[in-house]
Structure formats: C-alpha cells, structure tokens
Design an enzyme around this catalytic site. Structure first.
Site, PDB file in Angstrom:
ATOM      1  N   ARG A  42      59.644 -56.685  30.129  1.00 54.47           N
ATOM      2  CA  ARG A  42      59.645 -57.301  31.459  1.00 54.47           C
ATOM      3  C   ARG A  42      60.382 -56.467  32.506  1.00 54.47           C
ATOM      4  NH1 ARG A  42      60.440 -61.743  28.009  1.00 54.47           N
ATOM      5  NH2 ARG A  42      58.761 -63.292  28.113  1.00 54.47           N
ATOM      6  N   THR A  74      59.188 -49.734  19.811  1.00 56.95           N
ATOM      7  CA  THR A  74      58.403 -50.963  19.700  1.00 56.95           C
ATOM      8  C   THR A  74      57.484 -50.874  18.484  1.00 56.95           C
ATOM      9  OG1 THR A  74      56.448 -50.230  20.945  1.00 56.95           O
ATOM     10  CG2 THR A  74      58.348 -50.986  22.224  1.00 56.95           C
ATOM     11  N   GLY A 118      66.262 -52.553   7.823  1.00 57.61           N
ATOM     12  CA  GLY A 118      67.450 -52.849   8.611  1.00 57.61           C
ATOM     13  C   GLY A 118      67.510 -51.985   9.857  1.00 57.61           C
ATOM     14  N   LYS A 160      51.882 -47.754   5.908  1.00 60.52           N
ATOM     15  CA  LYS A 160      52.695 -46.653   5.380  1.00 60.52           C
ATOM     16  C   LYS A 160      51.902 -45.817   4.378  1.00 60.52           C
ATOM     17  CE  LYS A 160      56.915 -49.296   6.144  1.00 60.52           C
ATOM     18  NZ  LYS A 160      58.062 -50.021   5.556  1.00 60.52           N
TER      19      LYS A 160
END
Length: 920
Positions: free
Chosen positions: A604, A653, A897, A780
């Site tokens: 945004r 992202t 993680g 992957k």
C-alpha cells in the site's frame, strides 16, 4: 609619487601592554585619502565636482562638510618622511590569517576571531579581515541608491551605522568603545556628505564608489584590533590602501604591483613594528594613490598578496565550511572534504566554478610555495584542506588521482564546421578573433584532428552575439560552401574532472566515460590538455547533476556501494532490514561494503530516499513519510539514482506480479535478489528468457533462498555442475513446515494436533493447506530440476497433497482446522504401517535427472536413514552425482523461519558485493 599622509597620532607604533590609544590614519590619513580621491575626480568628472561644489546646501553646512572632508590633519607627515625604526622581517615566522564577512558577522564571532589569533603560536601574525557580513552589499547599495537619487540611501546608511555601533557596544567598553564610536561618527558624517554629492550629481565614478565601499573593512579591522588589544597583546591595524598598489588590467580585474607594495609595506612596518597586525582586506590604491578595490574575492586576494610579501609560512583562510569538497555538496551529498590539493588542482576547480578560491588568489603564493589552508571557524577541530605545491600521494590508486569534480551551467556550444577549414592557416584566428571582437568569454575549445570542425563553449548570454559575429565573418565561406555550418547548441553544461596525477595513471578516462555511459549520459564535446590536469566534458544541462553524481560515485564511493530497494517489508523483509541495520557499519568498516537502502515498498505504501533510509527509524518513517505504493515509480527512483554505482532490488514477497518484472529490471542494469520462487518455477519460456539475459549481461540474479532458505543448496548444485560433476539425483526434505510436522508426528500424537502446534509456533502459512498441498515443495523441485538442465514445467511434477479432498473446499483456515481431526485415524494408520516396517514418514521432493522426472510424495525411510534423523524444522538435501554416487553429498540445517531466510537473502547481497569487487 604623491605622499600618503598619515596623522602623527597614527597607531603605527605597536600597542604596548600598557594599552596605548588605538589610532590610525583613518583619523587623518582617511581625510587625505579623500583629498586625493577628490582631486582625481575633479580631473575625471567635472560634473560630479561641480555638483559637490555648487550643491544647494546651506552655506554653513556646505562649508562644514568641505572642512571636515578636505582639511588635512595638523602634524601629518608623509610615509616617505617617516624615520625607519625597524626592518620588516620575512619568512616562516609569519602566519597570515584571513577572516571573511561571515567570520566577522557579529560581536561574538569577532571575539572568536580574536581568540583564534591569540591562540596561534606563530612568532608574528598578520590578520586580513573583510567587512562584517552583508556590509559590503549595503555599501554598494548606498552608492546605487544615491546615484539613482533615491532618498532611502540615508536609511541604509543609518542601518550600517546601527549595525557597527551595536556590535561595538557588545564587543568593547570604556575608552576603546569611545574612540571607535568617535571615529565611526566621523566616518558616517563624511559618507553622508559624499553620498549627498553623489545624489545631487546623479552619478558616482568607480573610485568614489570604491572609497565608500571600503569603509566596511576599515571598521571591522578597528574592532578586531581593539578586541585583541583587550588581552594585552601588542597590536597594530593597517589600512591596506597605504600598502597595496594595484593596476587596473581589465573589467573587474587588477594586477598587483609587488615591488611598490613591498616598499610601502616595509615603510609602514618601520613605523609599526608590531608582532600582530590587523589588515583590511579587499581595498588597495592605484599608483596615483587613488582608492580602489581588489574586486571579487578581494579579501582572499589581499591575504595571498600580503602572505607573499612577507614570505609567510602559511596563509589560512577561515570560512564556514570544513574545507574544499570533492564536489558541490548541494548537488552531491556524498561529497568529501579533501585533505590536500595542489595549486594546479585548486586553480582548475576554481576556474570551473568550484567554491574554492578565485584563481588569482593562488598566483601570489605559488612563487614562494606558501600553502593555503581552508578552515572552518565554526569547527576549529577540523584540519581543513591544504593547497600546496605537490601534495603527498597517499596510495597512488586510480581513485586518488581524481581529486574533485566541478561544473559550469548556462553555457552554449558553438560548432564551426566545414571541409574548407582543413589545412587553411588562420581559420582558428579568424574564428576566435570574431569572438574576441564581441567580448565573449571562451570557456572550452575542442578541435577535430582532421581540422574539419572547431567547437567551443561560451556563456549562454553571450552566444547570440558570437553566432552573429561568426555568420558575419564567414558569410562568403558559408555561401561558397567552404564552411557547412555555424551551429549553436543551447542549454549545455560543463563537467570538469580534476586531478594532478591523472596524467600518469592509465584508465582514468575509461573509468569516467564508463560511469557516464552507465548513467545514460550523452557527451557532446570533450577537451583535455596534454598536462591532463582536467578532463572537460560538455553535456546537456539537464543531465549535469546526474552526470556529476555518477562520476563522483565511481571515483569516491566504494566499488561495492549498493543502492538497495526492498520490496515487501513483511516478515522476511522486516527481518532483513533489521539484519542490515545491525551489520551495515561492520561491513563498511571491515570489507568496504556500503549498503544504502534507497527505498522500501509495501503493498500500500512506500518510502523513498535519495541518500539512504535511516534503518534505525525505517518503521516510523514508513508510517510518517510514506507515499502511496507505485512499483514503477519505486523502480524508477532506484534506476535513475546514478549517485551510486550499483543498484539491486530485493524482492521479499511471494507475489507473481512482482516476479514478472525481473526481466525488465535486469535489462535496466538492476541486479535482482529474491527468495520468491515464482519466477524460477513459473512458465519455462519466461524462465529461459530470464536466464539467457542474465548470462548475456553483467547484471546479476541471485535466488539462493528460494530453496532451503539460508542453506547453500543452489550454490552447492552450481559448484558441482561448474566443476564438471554430473548430477544423477537430488532428493530432500525441502519444507521446514512439513519437516517439523513429520518429525513430531510420532507416538500417540494425532496429525491434527501436530499441525495445530506447527501453526501456533508460526511454522505454517496462515492457512496450513498452503504448506500441506505440496505446491511449495513442487516449486523447489522445479527450480532444482531446471538448475540441473531439465526443461520441466510445474505441471510435469506429480504431487501428493496432504490435504484431504473433502477439506480442499473449506472456505477458511479455521474451518479446515476444525474438520482436520476427522482424518486423524487415516494418518494414524499410515504411521503404524511405517512403524511396523521400522520406518518413519517423510515428505520429500525428488529430481531424477537420469530419467528426467521429478515428483513430490510422502515416503517411508528406515530409522537409520539420514532423513529419519532430522529434528525441528530442519531441511536435508542429498546430491547423488558421478563423484558422490556411493555416499551422497548431504546439506542439512534449518530450512524455515524468517531469520534464516533473511540470512540467505543477506548472503546473496554479500555475494553480489564480492562479484562487484569486495574483498573475499
């Protein structure tokens, strides 16, 4: 030669510690100076003299003015008649200081100047001062208003008086204050009479204007002398009109008469043998003893002339900056203070508009190799910049050979071209003779070796006259075709690259033009002398700042300075920013890697910076200084910032639309680093196009974190392939989430409990089905398959989804989690079957290079298998190759993680830095 009359109460004798009265020819010699000026003006401008003599003032007032201005002081003696008391010593015992108007701007600053002078341990000190800040402009304004018959000159003169009176009252006290104010009142009275005469005549000649304007220096010199005298230090002040003699040499130019000035200085010193002398800057006299000024930057010039006359050890010019910058800091915020400059470098920089010194200031000191030091009065701890004969070369590398950059704007380029010019003697003389005739200033000349064309730069305001003169001069040649054109290119600028040692260093020009090329700068003309003190480039004015930043960054910033754009300040992006914040200073100190985050873009909002976001406050700034997100604008901001030599976009992202831009970014020369798997596992044709561009250019694309987070999976695979090994099979547990689930799915625990635990611990996506579907593992597998040379699409990979068919239609994660326990018995049965065979369940991806296939499935492994030994959320990947056939090469470690994933991205940034030249 006319005598310079001085009052018998001249301060010539140095102040004793007993504090004798501070006096000066200003009390009498200044009146005699006016007499000389007046006598000169009578011969030069009878109308002005007549106006003064016949002005309609009351007879008594008129008589008082003339008496006050023209009557010589009783007891005055000439300099020639003065008895020599002491010879003028010369040499290193002298240090010369110059303080400009800013330094003398207030009583507090004058007090600071006095402290600096008193702290100087030199045996003898000569201090040159300018008028107080803005006073010279005010004095010129007085004259302009008076000759324009604008009565407001009186109010301006009152402002001048009030400014000096207020300063003196703050600075001085007692008899010192009384003497100064008495002299100030007398001077103001004299000036009122002169300005009244100018007002009546409606005209003021240059010498009258110079006489009026020079009072600012006289007053500031007196105030500083009193301030130093307060400490008990012997001190004299010098009206340099008695000493410095100059000859007008052109418009706004004068040439010092060094021999006559030296004689007068020696005579002055014979009467005033003080160890500390305060001298007026800016003002001087002609050989006829008519007051004049040294024109632009005159006080600096005064200091340099006087420094050469006494053969001083050093001339220090005090200003309000820490020294000379490598470029204009208003245009290049990363400009650095230079520790040293040669005389030639300073000259070149000054000529090309850098705010260093006027070129003529350097001339007097060069003969005696007297250093000039530029220092900051507001930061006396800064050493400043020393301008000297031949500065020591600290390291001799390419960057050290380029000292600085300077620019000149508002120029036009004139190009004279034609085949008839070649081999014709006198053509250049005719061209520049025509330019000289219109009084234009040629700033740069460039000629083709074929003599087919000559181009030169002139100020934009003069180019119309130049063009007309050239067309008139070469009318016949143009008509006959011997000259093809006289062309004018408007809106140009010059970028000058300056460095004394460029001549002996290969590669400077190549490096410069490479930087400009990468910044998409078009060069219109080039000039370089055989001395190679500078390389001069003409370019579009609109490109000048961009070119300056690009060139400066190439030579002054680290080769591994990276302008970084972060897309996606979510969990991984936020963690990466924190890691950059913690490590940036260490990397710059130890490895010369300078990372600058130029922008942060969310879905945004976005935050942009021209010099780098303060990473200690990026969260706050993203809230308070952000603008609406616009990916195109964000990328443009990064790509057009040619202040930094290298640019990289980091996509944190998982967005397909962001990944679709990688090709365009690489094509623009922007490096790309990402943990986003969408580009490398998307349509095969797009992937191949991306990799082809990557291999064909010097722009880098790193994606280590797409597989295994921070584990070196991609780099290990590449290392095997690049060293000639043959990949046979890649098998591994690629999902940290699914590794955690099956490592803990044992004993009496239900499958749904383990999934809920993983979700609560943050190992899964908000909707666990995104992990359990197996699509992420399949991506992957595709990435590794393509790295191994297989042309597989995502649709070619069979995937066992761990989401029951009945739960795929759940409308929310909560609904899915509520219904998942109903399938625990099915999972318990599958686990028991594996346990009965002495095996454990593991969710794996496989690339079978030999059969050119890939798959994602749930497999059972014996308890002694490496895959069965995992704990937590670890990943494990086994490479079976020609070299590692019997014992696969295994990479194992945390594979999920934010910390490890961000760490993997950070490693790619450092890998990029090493490719760009960072030490290993």
């Amino acid at each position: 030669m006319r005598s310079l009359t001085v009052a018998s109460r001249h301060p010539g004798a140095a102040f004793s510690t007993r504090r004798r009265p501070l006096l000066h020819p200003a009390a009498a010699g200044r009146d005699s100076t006016f007499q000389r000026c007046w006598r000169w003006e009578k011969t030069q401008d009878s109308s002005f003299g007549s106006s003064l003599r016949t002005s309609r003032l009351p007879r008594t007032v008129h008589g008082d003015i003339l008496k006050n201005l023209l009557a010589p002081t009783a007891g005055a003696v000439s300099v020639e008649q003065a008895e020599a008391i002491a010879d003028l010593p010369k040499g290193d015992m002298w240090s010369v200081h110059k303080f400009g108007g800013t330094c003398m701007g207030t009583s507090e600053r004058i007090h600071n100047v006095a402290d600096i002078v008193l702290r100087d341990p030199s045996e003898r000190k000569l201090v040159v001062v300018s008028a107080m800040s803005k006073v010279t402009d005010m004095m010129y304004n007085l004259v302009n208003k008076a000759q324009s018959r604008d009565d407001s000159y009186i109010a301006v003169l009152d402002e001048v008086f009030d400014k000096h009176m207020t300063t003196a009252k703050d600075l001085l006290a007692g008899e010192d204050l009384a003497r100064f104010l008495s002299q100030l009142h007398a001077d103001i009275s004299n000036l009122k009479a002169m300005l009244r005469a100018i007002y009546i005549a409606g005209h003021a000649t240059e010498s009258f204007s110079d006489f009026v304007v020079g009072h600012g220096e006289l007053w500031s010199a007196q105030m500083l002398s009193y301030a130093i005298q307060k400490s008990g230090t012997p001190c004299s002040w010098m009206d340099t009109r008695e000493v410095l003699v100059v000859n007008p040499s052109g418009a706004n130019q004068v040439d010092p008469d060094y021999l006559e000035s030296e004689k007068r200085l020696e005579k002055w010193f014979s009467r005033c043998p003080a160890e500390t002398i305060i001298a007026t800057g800016f003002i001087a006299s002609t050989p006829e003893n008519i007051p004049t000024t040294l024109k632009r930057d005159g006080s600096d010039f005064s200091a340099a002339i006087i420094g050469s006359l006494v053969k001083a050890r050093q001339v220090t010019i005090w200003t309000d900056v820490d020294g000379v910058f490598s470029a204009d800091p208003r245009k290049v915020s990363e400009a650095v203070i230079l520790s040293t400059l040669s005389y030639q470098e300073a000259w070149e920089m000054s000529y090309f508009g850098a705010n260093v010194l006027h070129p003529r200031t350097i001339i007097p000191v060069m003969k005696y190799n007297i250093p000039i030091v530029i220092r900051n009065i507001f930061n006396t701890s800064a050493p400043g910049t020393m301008i000297c004969q031949q500065p020591a070369n600290e390291n001799g590398d390419l960057e050290a050979c380029v000292k600085a950059f300077a620019t000149i704007d508002k120029l036009a380029l004139v190009n004279v071209e034609g085949t008839g010019m070649a081999g014709v003697p006198g053509t250049a003389n005719a061209i520049f003779g025509a330019v000289k005739d219109v009084g234009a200033n040629v700033i740069m000349i460039s000629q083709a070796s074929s003599e087919h064309s000559v181009c030169f730069a002139v100020p934009e305001k003069e180019v119309a006259l130049v063009s007309a003169a050239l067309h008139a001069r070469f009318r016949e040649a143009l008509a006959a075709g011997r000259l093809s054109k006289v062309e004018v290119i408007h809106n140009c600028s010059i970028l000058a690259t300056v460095g004394l040692r460029m001549a002996s260093t290969p590669g400077v020009s190549a490096t410069l033009f490479d930087a400009l090329a990468k910044a998409n700068i078009n060069v219109r003309a080039i000039a370089q002398g055989c001395s190679e003190y500078n390389i001069t480039i003409v370019l579009k004015q609109e490109d000048c700042v961009r070119a300056l930043r690009a060139a400066h960054s190439r030579f002054f910033l680290s080769k591994t300075t990276l302008a970084v754009g972060i897309i996606g300040p979510g969990l991984i992006g936020r963690t990466l920013l924190n890691q950059l914040k913690d490590q940036a200073a260490v990397l710059k100190e130890n490895m010369n890697i300078d990372l600058r985050v130029m922008g942060i873009a969310g879905s945004r909002t976005m935050l942009l910076s021209d010099i780098g976001v303060d990473l200690t406050q990026w969260k706050e700034k993203l809230q308070t200084e952000a603008e609406p997100a616009n990916l195109d604008k964000f990328v443009h901001h990064l790509s057009e910032n040619h202040f930094f030599p290298n640019r990289v976009l980091v996509d944190c992202t998982a967005d397909t639309s962001v990944a679709s831009h990688y090709y365009d970014w690489l094509k623009k020369g922007i490096h790309v680093i990402t943990p986003n798997k969408k580009a490398n596992s998307g349509p095969l044709d797009r992937y191949l196009k991306l990799r082809t561009l990557q291999r064909a250019s010097y722009t880098h694309y790193f994606y280590e974190a797409t597989v295994g987070a921070g584990l070196p999976i991609i780099s290990t695979l590449r290392g095997l392939l690049e060293t000639g090994d043959k990949i046979l099979r890649i098998e591994g547990i690629f999902s940290g989430t699914l590794s955690y689930i099956f490592n803990n799915f044992e004993g009496a625990r239900t499958f749904s409990d383990v999934v809920a635990e993983a979700k609560k611990a943050g190992y899964t996506e908000p909707d666990p089905r995104d992990d359990l579907s197996g699509t992420d593992v399949a991506r992957k597998v595709i990435i590794l398959a393509r790295e191994s040379g297989l042309g597989l699409e995502l649709s070619d990979i069979p995937v066992r989804s761990l989401v029951p068919e009945a739960l795929k239609s759940c409308t929310s994660a909560d609904e899915y989690m509520q219904k998942l326990p109903s399938f625990d018995e099915d999972w318990a049965r599958e686990r028991k079957n594996a346990e009965a065979a002495g095996e454990v369940l593991r969710y794996v991806g496989v690339v079978d290079v030999v059969s050119k296939k890939g798959q994602v499935e749930l497999r059972a492994y014996k308890r002694d298998h490496p895959f069965a030994q995992l704990s937590g959320s670890d990943n494990i990947i086994a490479f079976t190759t020609s070299r590692y056939k019997d014992q696969p090469l295994i990479v194992r470690g945390p594979g999920a993680g934010a910390e490890v994933t961000a760490g993997g991205v950070f490693c790619d940034i450092l890998r990029l830095s090493s490719y760009l030249g960072a030490p290993s």
